[in-house]
Design a protein around this motif. Sequence first.
Motif, short mmCIF file in Angstrom:
data_model
loop_
_atom_site.label_atom_id
_atom_site.label_comp_id
_atom_site.label_asym_id
_atom_site.label_seq_id
_atom_site.Cartn_x
_atom_site.Cartn_y
_atom_site.Cartn_z
N UNK A 218 -19.08 10.38 20.07
CA UNK A 218 -20.30 9.59 20.03
C UNK A 218 -20.36 8.21 20.35
N UNK A 219 -19.42 7.50 19.42
CA UNK A 219 -18.82 6.07 19.80
C UNK A 219 -18.43 5.76 20.92
N UNK A 223 -20.22 3.44 24.12
CA UNK A 223 -19.25 2.29 24.99
C UNK A 223 -18.81 2.58 26.23
N UNK A 224 -19.37 3.67 26.77
CA UNK A 224 -19.09 3.92 28.11
C UNK A 224 -17.77 4.34 28.63
N UNK A 225 -16.95 5.29 27.88
CA UNK A 225 -15.85 5.85 27.89
C UNK A 225 -16.15 7.07 27.98
N UNK A 226 -15.29 8.01 28.53
CA UNK A 226 -15.23 9.42 28.77
C UNK A 226 -15.15 10.12 27.32
N UNK A 227 -14.43 9.79 26.39
CA UNK A 227 -14.30 10.23 24.99
C UNK A 227 -13.63 9.32 24.15
N UNK A 228 -13.33 9.80 22.89
CA UNK A 228 -12.54 8.67 21.96
C UNK A 228 -11.18 8.67 22.38
N UNK A 229 -10.64 9.79 22.84
CA UNK A 229 -9.30 9.49 23.41
C UNK A 229 -9.07 8.67 24.54
N UNK A 230 -10.00 8.72 25.41
CA UNK A 230 -9.90 7.73 26.80
C UNK A 230 -10.07 6.29 26.02
N UNK A 231 -11.05 6.18 25.12
CA UNK A 231 -11.21 4.72 24.76
C UNK A 231 -10.02 4.10 23.84
N UNK A 234 -7.47 3.52 26.51
CA UNK A 234 -7.40 2.24 27.35
C UNK A 234 -7.24 1.15 26.65
N UNK A 235 -7.65 1.00 25.26
CA UNK A 235 -7.74 -0.23 24.60
C UNK A 235 -6.16 -0.42 24.19
N UNK A 236 -5.45 0.55 24.05
CA UNK A 236 -3.91 0.43 23.78
C UNK A 236 -3.02 0.13 25.14
N UNK A 237 -3.36 0.58 26.14
CA UNK A 237 -2.49 0.86 27.36
C UNK A 237 -3.11 -0.02 28.39
N UNK A 238 -4.37 -0.20 28.43
CA UNK A 238 -4.82 -0.88 29.64
C UNK A 238 -5.17 0.07 30.76
N UNK A 239 -4.78 1.35 30.58
CA UNK A 239 -5.54 2.50 31.56
C UNK A 239 -6.08 3.86 30.88
N UNK A 240 -6.74 4.65 31.49
CA UNK A 240 -7.64 5.58 30.81
C UNK A 240 -6.75 6.75 30.64
N UNK A 241 -7.21 7.78 30.09
CA UNK A 241 -6.55 9.06 29.85
C UNK A 241 -6.04 9.97 30.99
N UNK A 242 -6.93 9.70 32.07
CA UNK A 242 -6.68 10.41 33.41
C UNK A 242 -5.24 9.89 33.82
N UNK A 243 -4.91 8.62 33.86
CA UNK A 243 -3.62 8.28 34.22
C UNK A 243 -2.51 8.53 33.28
N UNK A 244 -2.79 8.58 31.97
CA UNK A 244 -1.73 8.99 31.08
C UNK A 244 -1.48 10.45 31.15
#
Length: 354
Positions: A218-219, A223-231, A234-244
């Motif tokens: 929900x958080x 903040x306009x992220x796909x989900x918490x994992x994606x957030x 993105x914050x840690x690596x600079x790219x989203x979970x799709x790229x990971x």
Amino acid sequence: AISPRLLQSCTASMLRRFAPTASRYYSIMSTDKITATQAFVNKVNEEYAKMHFEFEKQFWGTKMALKSTDETPYSTDLLSSTKKEMEDMLADPKILEDAKAHRDAIGDNASSDLVKTLDIIIKTCGCYTMPTAGVKAIREETSKVEGALEKNRNEMKLGYTDPADSSTFHEMSSVGLRNLLRTSPEESTRKAAYEGLRSIGPFVVENGFVEIIKLRNKLAHELNFVDYYDMTVTNAEGFGKDKLFEILDGLEEGTRPLMQEARKELSKRHGEDALEPWNMSFKMAGSVIKQMDPYFPFGKAVENYARSYAAMKIDYKGATMNLDLLDRKNKYSNGFCHWPVPSWVKPDGAWVPS
């Protein structure tokens, strides 16, 4: 009338006369901005260091199940409150706004260390920014539920039921259960230990884990992220979970044949039962662990650790290490490292060891 040539000569003379003064003026302005920026960074560093220490102190105390005293109390409530204070500071929009203003003001005129530190402050605070009071409330509620789950998990009665006597329950940590899986010669005991480990899953699901997932997602959605994992990625690596997942999928696909071949070989050597989850680690280790024990006794663990790192020329630069290697009831079972005092260099050049 003044001739163009005379005007040009006079203008050039004025510029030559006032150029050093203008240069000094802008130099003073630049120096003042750098001084102000350094003062801002110093203040942020000092405030963060204090809050970080208080949070990490609670983190260590609650994870290690240390006994509270009047001088140093430990609790999940204090863990949540100190975490909130630290995150509130990092989420303070004024700090982010000031950091950006200082960064624009100094440009590339300051030292690389000062510029780098400002950039880190901007990136870190940007990761913690909560645009609305509602989003901030979700984060705080999540921290409370997380703290409660951690406390319940630490206090969970864990162990295994004796396969020879169903009325006997051997209380044991997850560390002890995993050791049984690797070393017990009795398959029934290994299976009982495995079932004991599996009981952690249903326990955490019934004690807030599902609620945590809902709150985290929900958080992230707010903040306009796909989900918490994606957030978090993105914050840690600079790219989203799709790229990971593209990276991880390639790794899994590339190593899958090796894994399949290893399973076939294990089954060929020890039979199909070797592939059961309570048998794999034991069959893969064989007698190697027992043979190695005389050479790596636990009593020598700290000494061997220090000698190994010294041989690799690792210098701790005055750091203090607090090791808690003993298994005990209610202690957090997984290994981790944390830094109550981050190592850093103060503006006067003084080294602050971790």
